[in-house]
Design a protein around this motif. Structure first.
Motif, PDB file in Angstrom:
ATOM      1  N   TYR A  18      30.299   2.462 -17.994  1.00 54.20           N
ATOM      2  CA  TYR A  18      29.505   1.411 -17.361  1.00 54.20           C
ATOM      3  C   TYR A  18      29.139   0.317 -18.361  1.00 54.20           C
ATOM      4  CZ  TYR A  18      25.104  -0.476 -15.364  1.00 54.20           C
ATOM      5  OH  TYR A  18      24.086  -1.281 -14.914  1.00 54.20           O
ATOM      6  N   ARG A  19      28.672   0.712 -19.549  1.00 48.62           N
ATOM      7  CA  ARG A  19      28.299  -0.284 -20.562  1.00 48.62           C
ATOM      8  C   ARG A  19      29.521  -1.069 -21.036  1.00 48.62           C
ATOM      9  NH1 ARG A  19      24.635   3.976 -22.010  1.00 48.62           N
ATOM     10  NH2 ARG A  19      26.157   4.883 -23.449  1.00 48.62           N
ATOM     11  N   ARG A  20      30.662  -0.416 -21.119  1.00 49.95           N
ATOM     12  CA  ARG A  20      31.891  -1.118 -21.501  1.00 49.95           C
ATOM     13  C   ARG A  20      32.287  -2.161 -20.455  1.00 49.95           C
ATOM     14  NH1 ARG A  20      34.540   3.025 -22.030  1.00 49.95           N
ATOM     15  NH2 ARG A  20      35.843   3.053 -20.164  1.00 49.95           N
ATOM     16  N   MET A  21      32.135  -1.820 -19.180  1.00 44.17           N
ATOM     17  CA  MET A  21      32.439  -2.766 -18.114  1.00 44.17           C
ATOM     18  C   MET A  21      31.484  -3.952 -18.149  1.00 44.17           C
ATOM     19  SD  MET A  21      35.110  -1.660 -16.517  1.00 44.17           S
ATOM     20  CE  MET A  21      35.086  -2.572 -14.974  1.00 44.17           C
ATOM     21  N   LEU A  22      30.215  -3.694 -18.425  1.00 48.09           N
ATOM     22  CA  LEU A  22      29.248  -4.789 -18.529  1.00 48.09           C
ATOM     23  C   LEU A  22      29.591  -5.705 -19.695  1.00 48.09           C
ATOM     24  CD1 LEU A  22      25.775  -3.096 -17.843  1.00 48.09           C
ATOM     25  CD2 LEU A  22      27.351  -4.166 -16.211  1.00 48.09           C
ATOM     26  N   ALA A  23      30.021  -5.117 -20.798  1.00 52.40           N
ATOM     27  CA  ALA A  23      30.314  -5.918 -21.992  1.00 52.40           C
ATOM     28  C   ALA A  23      31.612  -6.708 -21.866  1.00 52.40           C
ATOM     29  CB  ALA A  23      30.381  -5.005 -23.214  1.00 52.40           C
ATOM     30  N   ASP A  24      32.623  -6.118 -21.204  1.00 54.03           N
ATOM     31  CA  ASP A  24      33.960  -6.703 -21.236  1.00 54.03           C
ATOM     32  C   ASP A  24      34.395  -7.405 -19.952  1.00 54.03           C
ATOM     33  OD1 ASP A  24      34.094  -5.589 -23.747  1.00 54.03           O
ATOM     34  OD2 ASP A  24      35.315  -3.865 -23.128  1.00 54.03           O
ATOM     35  N   ASP A  45      40.688   8.531 -12.663  1.00 54.64           N
ATOM     36  CA  ASP A  45      40.247   7.140 -12.694  1.00 54.64           C
ATOM     37  C   ASP A  45      38.732   6.998 -12.630  1.00 54.64           C
ATOM     38  OD1 ASP A  45      42.897   6.134 -12.753  1.00 54.64           O
ATOM     39  OD2 ASP A  45      43.069   6.530 -10.599  1.00 54.64           O
ATOM     40  N   MET A  46      38.008   8.133 -12.574  1.00 54.53           N
ATOM     41  CA  MET A  46      36.549   8.109 -12.512  1.00 54.53           C
ATOM     42  C   MET A  46      35.969   8.949 -13.641  1.00 54.53           C
ATOM     43  SD  MET A  46      35.683   8.581  -8.423  1.00 54.53           S
ATOM     44  CE  MET A  46      36.504  10.179  -8.280  1.00 54.53           C
ATOM     45  N   PRO A  47      34.950   8.477 -14.334  1.00 56.39           N
ATOM     46  CA  PRO A  47      34.251   9.369 -15.276  1.00 56.39           C
ATOM     47  C   PRO A  47      33.763  10.592 -14.529  1.00 56.39           C
ATOM     48  CG  PRO A  47      33.510   7.087 -15.521  1.00 56.39           C
ATOM     49  CD  PRO A  47      34.352   7.131 -14.287  1.00 56.39           C
ATOM     50  N   GLN A  48      33.962  11.769 -15.092  1.00 54.53           N
ATOM     51  CA  GLN A  48      33.694  13.000 -14.370  1.00 54.53           C
ATOM     52  C   GLN A  48      32.291  13.567 -14.579  1.00 54.53           C
ATOM     53  OE1 GLN A  48      35.995  14.683 -12.036  1.00 54.53           O
ATOM     54  NE2 GLN A  48      36.371  12.484 -12.139  1.00 54.53           N
ATOM     55  N   THR A  49      31.543  12.997 -15.503  1.00 52.11           N
ATOM     56  CA  THR A  49      30.171  13.443 -15.728  1.00 52.11           C
ATOM     57  C   THR A  49      29.281  12.230 -15.947  1.00 52.11           C
ATOM     58  OG1 THR A  49      30.375  13.583 -18.141  1.00 52.11           O
ATOM     59  CG2 THR A  49      31.003  15.558 -16.865  1.00 52.11           C
ATOM     60  N   VAL A  50      27.977  12.442 -15.818  1.00 45.14           N
ATOM     61  CA  VAL A  50      27.022  11.369 -16.101  1.00 45.14           C
ATOM     62  C   VAL A  50      27.171  10.904 -17.549  1.00 45.14           C
ATOM     63  CG1 VAL A  50      24.564  10.838 -16.337  1.00 45.14           C
ATOM     64  CG2 VAL A  50      25.377  12.106 -14.348  1.00 45.14           C
ATOM     65  N   GLU A  51      27.384  11.851 -18.462  1.00 40.02           N
ATOM     66  CA  GLU A  51      27.535  11.484 -19.874  1.00 40.02           C
ATOM     67  C   GLU A  51      28.746  10.584 -20.097  1.00 40.02           C
ATOM     68  OE1 GLU A  51      25.028  15.027 -19.604  1.00 40.02           O
ATOM     69  OE2 GLU A  51      26.984  14.531 -18.761  1.00 40.02           O
ATOM     70  N   GLU A  52      29.806  10.783 -19.334  1.00 37.37           N
ATOM     71  CA  GLU A  52      30.983   9.928 -19.446  1.00 37.37           C
ATOM     72  C   GLU A  52      30.798   8.614 -18.698  1.00 37.37           C
ATOM     73  OE1 GLU A  52      34.037  12.353 -17.807  1.00 37.37           O
ATOM     74  OE2 GLU A  52      34.277  13.580 -19.596  1.00 37.37           O
ATOM     75  N   PHE A  53      29.948   8.635 -17.661  1.00 39.15           N
ATOM     76  CA  PHE A  53      29.779   7.420 -16.861  1.00 39.15           C
ATOM     77  C   PHE A  53      29.110   6.302 -17.640  1.00 39.15           C
ATOM     78  CE2 PHE A  53      27.152   4.626 -14.284  1.00 39.15           C
ATOM     79  CZ  PHE A  53      28.108   4.093 -13.423  1.00 39.15           C
ATOM     80  N   ARG A  83      22.004  14.089 -11.787  1.00 41.44           N
ATOM     81  CA  ARG A  83      23.295  14.763 -11.941  1.00 41.44           C
ATOM     82  C   ARG A  83      23.892  15.108 -10.575  1.00 41.44           C
ATOM     83  NH1 ARG A  83      24.659  16.345 -16.973  1.00 41.44           N
ATOM     84  NH2 ARG A  83      23.078  16.107 -18.594  1.00 41.44           N
ATOM     85  N   ALA A  84      23.032  15.565  -9.663  1.00 38.93           N
ATOM     86  CA  ALA A  84      23.508  15.894  -8.322  1.00 38.93           C
ATOM     87  C   ALA A  84      24.019  14.642  -7.618  1.00 38.93           C
ATOM     88  CB  ALA A  84      22.396  16.540  -7.511  1.00 38.93           C
ATOM     89  N   LEU A  85      23.286  13.540  -7.754  1.00 37.34           N
ATOM     90  CA  LEU A  85      23.713  12.291  -7.142  1.00 37.34           C
ATOM     91  C   LEU A  85      25.070  11.862  -7.670  1.00 37.34           C
ATOM     92  CD1 LEU A  85      23.234   9.756  -5.421  1.00 37.34           C
ATOM     93  CD2 LEU A  85      21.980   8.777  -7.358  1.00 37.34           C
ATOM     94  N   TYR A  86      25.282  12.017  -8.974  1.00 40.07           N
ATOM     95  CA  TYR A  86      26.577  11.603  -9.527  1.00 40.07           C
ATOM     96  C   TYR A  86      27.700  12.498  -9.010  1.00 40.07           C
ATOM     97  CZ  TYR A  86      30.091   9.634 -12.484  1.00 40.07           C
ATOM     98  OH  TYR A  86      31.236   9.001 -12.906  1.00 40.07           O
ATOM     99  N   ARG A  87      27.463  13.799  -8.946  1.00 45.21           N
ATOM    100  CA  ARG A  87      28.488  14.695  -8.395  1.00 45.21           C
ATOM    101  C   ARG A  87      28.832  14.303  -6.959  1.00 45.21           C
ATOM    102  NH1 ARG A  87      25.231  18.712 -10.793  1.00 45.21           N
ATOM    103  NH2 ARG A  87      24.367  19.258  -8.739  1.00 45.21           N
ATOM    104  N   GLU A  88      27.809  13.982  -6.180  1.00 43.34           N
ATOM    105  CA  GLU A  88      28.038  13.615  -4.780  1.00 43.34           C
ATOM    106  C   GLU A  88      28.741  12.266  -4.676  1.00 43.34           C
ATOM    107  OE1 GLU A  88      24.073  13.897  -3.238  1.00 43.34           O
ATOM    108  OE2 GLU A  88      23.939  16.016  -3.822  1.00 43.34           O
ATOM    109  N   TRP A  89      28.435  11.347  -5.590  1.00 43.17           N
ATOM    110  CA  TRP A  89      29.103  10.047  -5.576  1.00 43.17           C
ATOM    111  C   TRP A  89      30.573  10.201  -5.981  1.00 43.17           C
ATOM    112  CZ3 TRP A  89      27.825   6.460  -2.643  1.00 43.17           C
ATOM    113  CH2 TRP A  89      28.218   5.122  -2.838  1.00 43.17           C
ATOM    114  N   LEU A  90      30.854  11.109  -6.886  1.00 37.61           N
ATOM    115  CA  LEU A  90      32.248  11.428  -7.211  1.00 37.61           C
ATOM    116  C   LEU A  90      32.985  11.929  -5.981  1.00 37.61           C
ATOM    117  CD1 LEU A  90      32.134  13.339 -10.633  1.00 37.61           C
ATOM    118  CD2 LEU A  90      33.122  11.089 -10.201  1.00 37.61           C
TER     119      LEU A  90
END
Length: 292
Positions: free
Chosen positions: A168-174, A156-164, A137-144
């Motif tokens: 991410y899976r949608r981008m992989l699929a589409d 334009d960025m998912p704001q939490t790990v749960e949203e990420f 979670r800390a890594l994601y906050r810092e990457w944001l």
């Protein structure tokens, strides 16, 4: 925010502060770069406009220097983010699906940035240690925060790990596919000129030995690129990975995890990271419970 009102880089002592300047981060970068260019628009932009074929060493050096500034650059981090956006203003064209693209289209620019998080998260399991839930979670906050430094808007960025992860899976699929640039980055027979950086004697020696050195180096690059890419991304792109390769990667990672933490600071960390860490320590700070 910095003193100029611009976004500040991630905080000293954080998870990203520990990972980004460690030499093990160099092993993680090829997987992130390859996942970036698996997006048709990003791949087309690199194919059409990058000098990675004609000047791979210079291109790599500039990319690494830029990444280090995002994390350790202080006031210079936002300046580097502004420089990058200015550099990408003219990059546009048509991707492999016939769609017009622009490098600064929010969805494209955000994807380039987003790929770093799942690669850091996955590769750390092999080269450092698995991140705890709190560290992830800390890594994601810092990457944001790095995204803000680069000029990416929060919308334009998912704001939490749960949203990420759904994003991410949608981008992989589409979106992602084995673009021309992906195939080149994982190829073992692609021509690569010898390094043109460093002392003259070293460059001359490498030039003489390059026909012998390049094949094993190219195989290692392909191995580490595919191996340190998250398995779901690897599968979405269509990159092969065998159980034997997985065992080899685990053995390699075990050696790296034992050797790197006992190296002296001057060998373990890249120059800007080393300088920033020293300044932070001299200010009275002490490293926390981050990955080693």
């Amino acid at each position: 925010m910095t003193g100029t009102g611009r976004p500040a880089p991630p905080p000293p002592g954080g998870v990203l502060w520990s990972l980004a300047g460690d030499i093990r981060g160099l092993l993680m970068l090829p997987a992130a770069l390859t996942l970036q260019v698996a997006h048709p628009a990003v791949g087309a932009g690199v194919d059409d406009h990058s000098v990675f074929r004609t000047d791979p060493w210079g291109r790599g050096e500039r990319s690494l220097s830029s990444l280090q500034l995002w994390v350790y650059g202080g006031e210079a981090a936002a300046e580097e983010g502004h420089r990058l956006r200015k550099l990408h203003r003219t990059i546009q064209g048509t991707d492999t699906r016939g769609r017009r693209y622009h490098a600064l289209t929010p969805a494209n620019y955000a994807w380039v940035h987003a790929t770093g998080f799942p690669v850091y998260q996955h590769a750390s399991r092999y080269l450092v240690r698995p991140l705890t839930e709190a560290q992830e979670r800390a890594l994601y906050r810092e990457w944001l925060q790095v995204g803000r430094v680069l000029g990416i808007q929060d919308r334009d960025m998912p704001q939490t790990v749960e949203e990420f992860w759904p994003y991410y899976r949608r981008m992989l699929a589409d979106e992602v596919e084995a673009t021309v640039v992906v195939r080149e980055l994982v190829a073992t027979g692609a021509p690569v000129p010898p390094p043109d950086r460093g002392p003259l004697v070293l460059r001359l020696l490498l030039r003489a030995l390059w026909p012998v050195l390049l094949p094993p180096l190219a195989r290692f690059r392909a191995f580490i690129t595919v191996g340190l890419m998250p398995p779901d991304a690897r599968a979405a792109i269509g990159l092969d990975w065998t159980p034997q390769q997985e065992r080899r990667l685990r053995r390699f990672g075990a050696v790296v995890r034992r050797v790197v933490p006992v190296l002296p600071e001057r060998l373990r960390y890249l120059p800007l990271a080393r300088s920033a860490r020293k300044e932070w320590r001299d200010g009275g700070a002490r490293p926390g419970g981050n990955p080693r």
